[in-house]
Design a protein around this motif. Structure first.
Motif, mmCIF file in Angstrom:
data_model
loop_
_atom_site.group_PDB
_atom_site.id
_atom_site.type_symbol
_atom_site.label_atom_id
_atom_site.label_comp_id
_atom_site.label_asym_id
_atom_site.label_seq_id
_atom_site.Cartn_x
_atom_site.Cartn_y
_atom_site.Cartn_z
ATOM 1 N N ASP A 214 45.486 39.148 39.443
ATOM 2 C CA ASP A 214 46.439 39.195 40.547
ATOM 3 C C ASP A 214 45.742 38.920 41.871
ATOM 4 O OD1 ASP A 214 45.233 41.589 41.439
ATOM 5 O OD2 ASP A 214 46.662 42.831 40.346
ATOM 6 N N GLY A 215 46.532 38.831 42.921
ATOM 7 C CA GLY A 215 45.992 38.465 44.224
ATOM 8 C C GLY A 215 44.994 39.470 44.760
ATOM 9 N N HIS A 216 45.212 40.763 44.481
ATOM 10 C CA HIS A 216 44.291 41.787 44.982
ATOM 11 C C HIS A 216 42.914 41.639 44.345
ATOM 12 C CE1 HIS A 216 47.375 43.861 47.217
ATOM 13 N NE2 HIS A 216 48.144 43.958 46.147
ATOM 14 N N ILE A 217 42.894 41.373 43.046
ATOM 15 C CA ILE A 217 41.605 41.218 42.359
ATOM 16 C C ILE A 217 40.854 40.013 42.903
ATOM 17 C CG2 ILE A 217 40.525 40.663 40.146
ATOM 18 C CD1 ILE A 217 42.765 42.279 38.797
ATOM 19 N N VAL A 218 41.537 38.884 43.016
ATOM 20 C CA VAL A 218 40.886 37.669 43.521
ATOM 21 C C VAL A 218 40.428 37.889 44.958
ATOM 22 C CG1 VAL A 218 41.187 35.217 44.021
ATOM 23 C CG2 VAL A 218 42.236 36.211 41.971
ATOM 24 N N GLY A 219 41.275 38.530 45.772
ATOM 25 C CA GLY A 219 40.903 38.780 47.164
ATOM 26 C C GLY A 219 39.684 39.667 47.290
ATOM 27 N N ASP A 220 39.611 40.705 46.468
ATOM 28 C CA ASP A 220 38.441 41.596 46.513
ATOM 29 C C ASP A 220 37.165 40.853 46.126
ATOM 30 O OD1 ASP A 220 40.016 43.705 47.309
ATOM 31 O OD2 ASP A 220 40.152 44.618 45.308
ATOM 32 N N LEU A 221 37.256 39.995 45.131
ATOM 33 C CA LEU A 221 36.074 39.230 44.716
ATOM 34 C C LEU A 221 35.668 38.217 45.781
ATOM 35 C CD1 LEU A 221 36.854 38.736 40.921
ATOM 36 C CD2 LEU A 221 34.949 40.020 41.907
#
Length: 317
Positions: A214-221
């Motif tokens: 999801d967007g949160h996972i990609v954003g955190d990475l």
């Protein structure tokens, strides 16, 4: 005089009382009942009543997703709400009769807020792209918000950049929304994860999240400078930069502003955008180059812009 700004989103309706200097003095929000437009209208009316109870206001501006007519009255079409040729301004005016009402596109409202009070306040010509689930756009030229002949101009997300490319929800193929949005970033991150190598952290995160990125996972990475996530972001930025080069040939803005959730990546997003822009700029070396910046008002832009546009519209009505 203060004005009320209402920003109708896919998950929430946000409202605020806003001063002439763009300052918020009162706020409210409720969940969006997108499946029931009548109930959503009730929510907007109730929100206006709560916000004006302790504040003297002159006008109400409503920012809505979708196509809005040139008179800032009718919502022609909203993809995620069942509005088709909806006379939204008339319906609200009937129930809030003593305040001037105006309706505008949500990206226009956010862009106007950035132009008046945020990143664009020192220029006369600005183009804003909102990089969220989709791609929104707002164009200001010679200190005026561009709407087009029918009111639906500035839909930058549906600029076609890839011939016969991916199908878009608008019915066309190859729109920038399919290559420069948050959803596009998730798709690109999955591609990198599938390829292995630098995508291993993405693949591991996907597996730990039940097979979904999801967007949160990609954003955190991305914020952790993971090489795979950054590779996906660079791919996204390349498409956005190519689109900006085409927009420059037509609009010649002094400034490009990027808002929305993906813009939290900051220079990690801007750097590949600027490089792709220069690689595709017509007459490079002889064409003045605009600045590229991240939006300043973030989540408040919609309500601030809607309130300011309503105030201006009330004065000229």
């Amino acid at each position: 005089m203060h004005a009320i700004g209402i920003d109708i989103g896919g998950t929430k309706i946000a409202g605020a009382v806003v001063t002439e200097l763009g300052e918020i003095v009162a706020e409210d929000r409720v969940a969006t009942n997108a499946a029931d437009p009548d109930a959503m209208l009730d929510d907007v009316v109730a929100m206006v009543a709560r916000l004006r109870a302790s504040n003297e206001v002159s006008a109400v501006g409503v920012a809505a997703p979708g196509f809005i007519d040139a008179s800032q009255s009718i919502v022609y079409y909203t993809p995620n709400i069942r509005w088709r040729n909806e006379p939204l301004r008339q319906k609200l005016q009937q129930r809030i009769g003593d305040l001037h009402i105006t309706v505008d596109n949500d990206a226009n409202a956010a862009g106007w807020a950035e132009f008046r009070f945020g990143a664009g306040r020192l220029v006369s010509d600005m183009t804003m792209l909102t990089i969220g689930t989709g791609v929104g756009g707002a164009i200001v030229t010679e200190d005026r918000l561009f709407r087009g002949g029918f009111g639906t101009g500035g839909e930058i997300g549906h600029l076609r950049i890839v011939p016969n490319g991916l199908p878009c929800g608008c019915g066309a193929r190859g729109c920038i929304e399919q290559y420069g949005s948050g959803r596009a970033l998730q798709r690109m991150a999955n591609d990198v994860a599938d390829a292995g190598g630098i995508g291993q952290a993405l693949a591991d995160a996907r597996e730990a999240n039940g097979g979904e990125l999801d967007g949160h996972i990609v954003g955190d990475l991305i914020l952790a400078d993971d090489p795979g996530a950054l590779a996906a972001l660079r791919r996204l930025g390349r498409h956005l930069g190519e689109a900006c080069a085409s927009l420059s040939a037509v609009l010649d803005p002094q400034l490009f502003v990027f808002g929305g959730g993906v813009a939290s990546a900051g220079d990690r997003l801007l750097d590949p955008i600027k490089q792709a822009y220069l690689n595709n700029l017509p007459a490079r070396g002889y064409h003045p180059e605009p600045d590229f910046v991240i939006a300043e008002l973030v989540n408040d832009a919609g309500v601030v812009g809607a309130a300011d546009l309503a105030r201006i519209h009330a004065r000229t009505a």
